[in-house]
Write a protein that holds these residues in place. Structure first.
Motif, short mmCIF file in Angstrom:
data_model
loop_
_atom_site.label_atom_id
_atom_site.label_comp_id
_atom_site.label_asym_id
_atom_site.label_seq_id
_atom_site.Cartn_x
_atom_site.Cartn_y
_atom_site.Cartn_z
N ALA A 175 0.95 -1.07 -0.03
CA ALA A 175 0.10 -0.02 -0.13
C ALA A 175 0.76 1.15 -0.06
CB ALA A 175 -0.98 0.07 1.28
N TRP A 176 1.87 1.20 0.85
CA TRP A 176 2.87 2.35 0.79
C TRP A 176 3.35 2.63 -0.82
CZ3 TRP A 176 5.06 0.27 5.89
CH2 TRP A 176 4.10 0.37 7.04
N LEU A 177 3.89 1.52 -1.15
CA LEU A 177 4.37 1.87 -2.45
C LEU A 177 3.55 2.17 -3.50
CD1 LEU A 177 6.36 -1.61 -2.75
CD2 LEU A 177 7.53 0.76 -2.78
N ALA A 178 2.44 2.18 -3.53
CA ALA A 178 0.99 2.55 -4.32
C ALA A 178 0.98 4.15 -3.90
CB ALA A 178 -0.06 1.63 -4.27
N ASP A 179 1.16 4.43 -2.70
CA ASP A 179 0.86 5.74 -2.29
C ASP A 179 1.76 6.88 -2.56
OD1 ASP A 179 0.06 8.05 -0.93
OD2 ASP A 179 -0.71 6.96 0.60
N HIS A 238 2.26 9.60 -1.46
CA HIS A 238 2.80 10.33 -0.41
C HIS A 238 3.91 9.65 0.58
CE1 HIS A 238 -1.14 11.88 -0.98
NE2 HIS A 238 -0.61 13.18 -0.71
N PHE A 239 4.20 8.42 -0.03
CA PHE A 239 5.21 7.70 0.58
C PHE A 239 6.36 7.39 -0.28
CE2 PHE A 239 1.74 6.88 3.13
CZ PHE A 239 2.06 6.63 4.66
N TYR A 240 7.62 7.36 0.11
CA TYR A 240 8.78 7.05 -0.71
C TYR A 240 9.56 5.84 -0.02
CZ TYR A 240 13.60 7.24 -2.76
OH TYR A 240 14.62 6.94 -3.51
N MET A 244 19.33 7.27 4.44
CA MET A 244 18.90 8.62 5.06
C MET A 244 19.08 9.77 4.22
SD MET A 244 17.26 7.87 7.94
CE MET A 244 17.11 9.63 8.73
N ASN A 245 20.20 9.79 3.92
CA ASN A 245 20.66 10.86 2.61
C ASN A 245 19.74 11.02 1.61
OD1 ASN A 245 22.98 11.68 4.42
ND2 ASN A 245 24.32 10.62 3.07
N ASP A 246 19.18 9.65 1.17
CA ASP A 246 18.63 9.75 -0.18
C ASP A 246 17.15 10.22 0.31
OD1 ASP A 246 17.87 8.74 -2.89
OD2 ASP A 246 16.58 7.70 -1.93
N LEU A 247 16.58 9.82 1.52
CA LEU A 247 15.17 10.13 1.94
C LEU A 247 15.20 11.47 2.07
CD1 LEU A 247 14.55 7.17 4.60
CD2 LEU A 247 13.68 7.39 2.41
#
Length: 161
Positions: A55-59, A61-63, A104-107
């Motif tokens: 679900a997060w992958l499809a949303d 608003h999340f990465y 973390m750097n990527d996020l």
């Protein structure tokens, strides 16, 4: 010389390996937090189920991102468009090899591109020194959640870079 850490966005096909990374990181890397209490461990792992990850992958608003060391998945991270780092897990045998920092750097870069200047996360005791090393600071006193001590932390992001 150690192979470099590569970070890429996670895809639906990664859900199985992401679940294994999270489970191993919690079971073996976070014993300080759960003290080998199976109820706490299982509840913690259940919060990051394959269904939730899908679900997060499809949303949008999340990465979710994944760290690869010599093309082997060793870590996973996730940020929410609101400015929250939701998770960062690394396989225990890959601790202190740069995967967590790279995730973390990527996020943080993903959040910065979206115009965010402040990042928030909830750290366990296991992760606290790691996050402090990355420039995070406590933003509230520790609290207990589902048997775990959680420390809210925050960091200001530089405007560029």
């Amino acid at each position: 010389m150690e192979a470099p850490i590569c970070i890429r966005p996670a895809i639906l096909a990664d859900v199985g390996i992401i679940c294994r990374i999270i489970e191993r990181s919690i079971r073996f890397g976070c014993a300080l937090d759960h003290r080998n209490d199976l109820l706490i461990v299982n509840d913690w792992i259940r919060q990051q189920s394959a269904d939730s990850l899908s679900a997060w992958l499809a949303d949008p608003h999340f990465y979710l991102n994944i760290a690869l060391l010599a093309d082997k998945p060793v870590g996973v991270g996730m940020a929410q468009r609101s400015g929250d780092i939701v998770l960062c897990y690394v396989q225990p045998e890959s601790f202190r090899r740069g995967a967590g920092r790279a995730l973390m750097n990527d996020l943080q870069g993903w959040l910065r591109v979206r115009g965010l200047h402040h990042v928030h996360l909830n750290s366990t005791r296991t992760g606290e020194a790691f996050y402090r090393h990355l420039g995070y600071r406590a933003s509230e006193p520790p609290l207990m959640h589902k048997g775990l001590q959680i420390l809210p932390m925050c960091k200001s992001l530089p405007l560029s870079g």
